[in-house]
Design a protein around this motif. Structure first.
Motif, mmCIF file in Angstrom:
data_model
loop_
_atom_site.group_PDB
_atom_site.id
_atom_site.type_symbol
_atom_site.label_atom_id
_atom_site.label_comp_id
_atom_site.label_asym_id
_atom_site.label_seq_id
_atom_site.Cartn_x
_atom_site.Cartn_y
_atom_site.Cartn_z
ATOM 1 N N VAL A 29 0.869 -1.165 0.000
ATOM 2 C CA VAL A 29 0.000 0.000 0.000
ATOM 3 C C VAL A 29 0.910 1.220 0.000
ATOM 4 C CG1 VAL A 29 -0.254 0.114 2.524
ATOM 5 C CG2 VAL A 29 -1.989 1.140 1.082
ATOM 6 N N TRP A 30 0.540 2.229 -0.755
ATOM 7 C CA TRP A 30 1.346 3.441 -0.761
ATOM 8 C C TRP A 30 0.427 4.640 -0.956
ATOM 9 C CZ3 TRP A 30 1.046 -0.201 -4.455
ATOM 10 C CH2 TRP A 30 0.812 0.160 -5.773
ATOM 11 N N VAL A 31 0.882 5.758 -0.419
ATOM 12 C CA VAL A 31 0.120 7.000 -0.537
ATOM 13 C C VAL A 31 1.046 8.111 -0.993
ATOM 14 C CG1 VAL A 31 -1.592 6.404 1.222
ATOM 15 C CG2 VAL A 31 0.450 7.663 1.890
ATOM 16 N N ARG A 32 0.448 9.056 -1.658
ATOM 17 C CA ARG A 32 1.147 10.280 -2.023
ATOM 18 C C ARG A 32 0.097 11.309 -2.398
ATOM 19 N NH1 ARG A 32 4.547 9.207 -7.515
ATOM 20 N NH2 ARG A 32 5.998 10.334 -6.199
ATOM 21 N N ILE A 33 0.490 12.539 -2.336
ATOM 22 C CA ILE A 33 -0.402 13.600 -2.785
ATOM 23 C C ILE A 33 -0.178 13.740 -4.275
ATOM 24 C CG2 ILE A 33 -0.957 16.042 -2.619
ATOM 25 C CD1 ILE A 33 -0.237 15.805 0.387
ATOM 26 N N MET A 34 -1.232 13.424 -5.038
ATOM 27 C CA MET A 34 -1.101 13.380 -6.489
ATOM 28 C C MET A 34 -2.444 13.719 -7.119
ATOM 29 S SD MET A 34 -0.826 9.260 -6.939
ATOM 30 C CE MET A 34 -1.574 8.255 -5.652
ATOM 31 N N ASP A 35 -2.385 14.127 -8.356
ATOM 32 C CA ASP A 35 -3.592 14.473 -9.102
ATOM 33 C C ASP A 35 -4.070 13.232 -9.852
ATOM 34 O OD1 ASP A 35 -5.682 15.828 -10.216
ATOM 35 O OD2 ASP A 35 -4.458 16.977 -11.618
ATOM 36 N N ASP A 36 -4.655 12.291 -9.082
ATOM 37 C CA ASP A 36 -5.163 11.060 -9.666
ATOM 38 C C ASP A 36 -6.686 11.087 -9.641
ATOM 39 O OD1 ASP A 36 -5.507 10.792 -6.905
ATOM 40 O OD2 ASP A 36 -5.108 8.652 -6.926
ATOM 41 N N TYR A 37 -7.321 9.965 -9.936
ATOM 42 C CA TYR A 37 -8.780 9.914 -9.970
ATOM 43 C C TYR A 37 -9.400 10.185 -8.601
ATOM 44 C CZ TYR A 37 -8.207 7.875 -14.585
ATOM 45 O OH TYR A 37 -7.866 7.666 -15.882
ATOM 46 N N PHE A 47 -4.587 6.946 -1.861
ATOM 47 C CA PHE A 47 -4.155 5.567 -1.654
ATOM 48 C C PHE A 47 -4.018 4.809 -2.957
ATOM 49 C CE2 PHE A 47 -5.096 5.860 2.775
ATOM 50 C CZ PHE A 47 -4.589 4.714 3.384
ATOM 51 N N ALA A 48 -3.068 3.887 -2.962
ATOM 52 C CA ALA A 48 -2.965 2.838 -3.963
ATOM 53 C C ALA A 48 -2.626 1.564 -3.198
ATOM 54 C CB ALA A 48 -1.882 3.148 -4.985
ATOM 55 N N ILE A 49 -3.229 0.459 -3.580
ATOM 56 C CA ILE A 49 -2.972 -0.811 -2.898
ATOM 57 C C ILE A 49 -3.025 -1.938 -3.913
ATOM 58 C CG2 ILE A 49 -5.398 -1.066 -2.260
ATOM 59 C CD1 ILE A 49 -4.384 -2.477 0.342
ATOM 60 N N SER A 50 -2.190 -2.941 -3.681
ATOM 61 C CA SER A 50 -2.178 -4.105 -4.551
ATOM 62 C C SER A 50 -1.731 -5.324 -3.759
ATOM 63 C CB SER A 50 -1.222 -3.867 -5.725
ATOM 64 O OG SER A 50 -1.224 -4.974 -6.587
ATOM 65 N N LEU A 51 -2.421 -6.430 -3.978
ATOM 66 C CA LEU A 51 -2.040 -7.710 -3.385
ATOM 67 C C LEU A 51 -2.066 -8.769 -4.469
ATOM 68 C CD1 LEU A 51 -3.505 -6.301 -0.718
ATOM 69 C CD2 LEU A 51 -3.191 -8.604 0.116
ATOM 70 N N TYR A 52 -1.132 -9.709 -4.382
ATOM 71 C CA TYR A 52 -1.208 -10.848 -5.277
ATOM 72 C C TYR A 52 -2.524 -11.574 -5.025
ATOM 73 C CZ TYR A 52 3.654 -10.479 -6.774
ATOM 74 O OH TYR A 52 4.827 -10.044 -7.326
#
Length: 115
Positions: A29-37, A47-52
Motif C-alpha cells: 500500500v502506498w500514498v502520495r499527494i497526487m492528481d489522480d482519480y 491511496f494505492a494498494i495491490s495484493l497478489y
C-alpha cells in the motif's frame, strides 16, 4: 499509472508499506499527494494498494490499510482518499476501514476517510 510510482519516495508525503509472507512480498500500500482519480485536494494523500491474487481475502489488505491510516493520522493528516471501480470487491473493505463514498465518475467511486 505513472502518477502512482514516478519518483516515489522523493517527497516527504510519499509513504509505502509492504506485506510479507515467508519473506516474500505479497502486497503493498502506498500514498502520495497526487492528481489522480481520487484527488480531493493538495493536502489529502491518495491511496494505492495491490495484493497478489492468492493472498486476497485473508485480511492482509485490511491490515495494510489500517496501518497506513494510523501512520497518516500520526503525521497530522486530516483525511485520505482513493478511487475504486464500482465493481471492485474491495469497496466493502475500504468501507470497513473507514472510507465513505463521497462522489462518483463513470465507473468509479471517489472515497474519503476522515482521520
Amino acid at each position: 499509472m505513472q502518477v502512482y510510482i514516478t519518483d516515489f519516495g522523493k517527497k516527504k508525503e510519499d509513504i509505502g508499506l509492504v506485506a510479507e509472507v515467508d519473506k516474500k512480498v505479497v502486497g503493498a500500500v502506498w500514498v502520495r499527494i497526487m492528481d489522480d482519480y481520487g484527488h480531493i485536494d493538495n493536502d489529502t494523500p491518495s491511496f494505492a494498494i495491490s495484493l497478489y491474487k492468492d493472498y486476497r481475502g485473508f485480511g492482509i489488505g485490511t491490515d495494510l490499510m489500517k496501518e497506513m491510516l494510523r501512520i497518516l493520522k500520526d503525521r497530522g493528516y486530516k483525511q485520505a482518499s482513493l478511487a475504486v471501480q464500482k465493481s471492485n470487491y474491495a469497496v466493502k473493505m475500504y468501507q470497513k476501514t473507514g472510507f465513505e463514498i463521497v462522489g462518483e465518475n463513470g465507473e468509479e467511486y471517489i472515497m474519503l476517510c476522515r482521520l
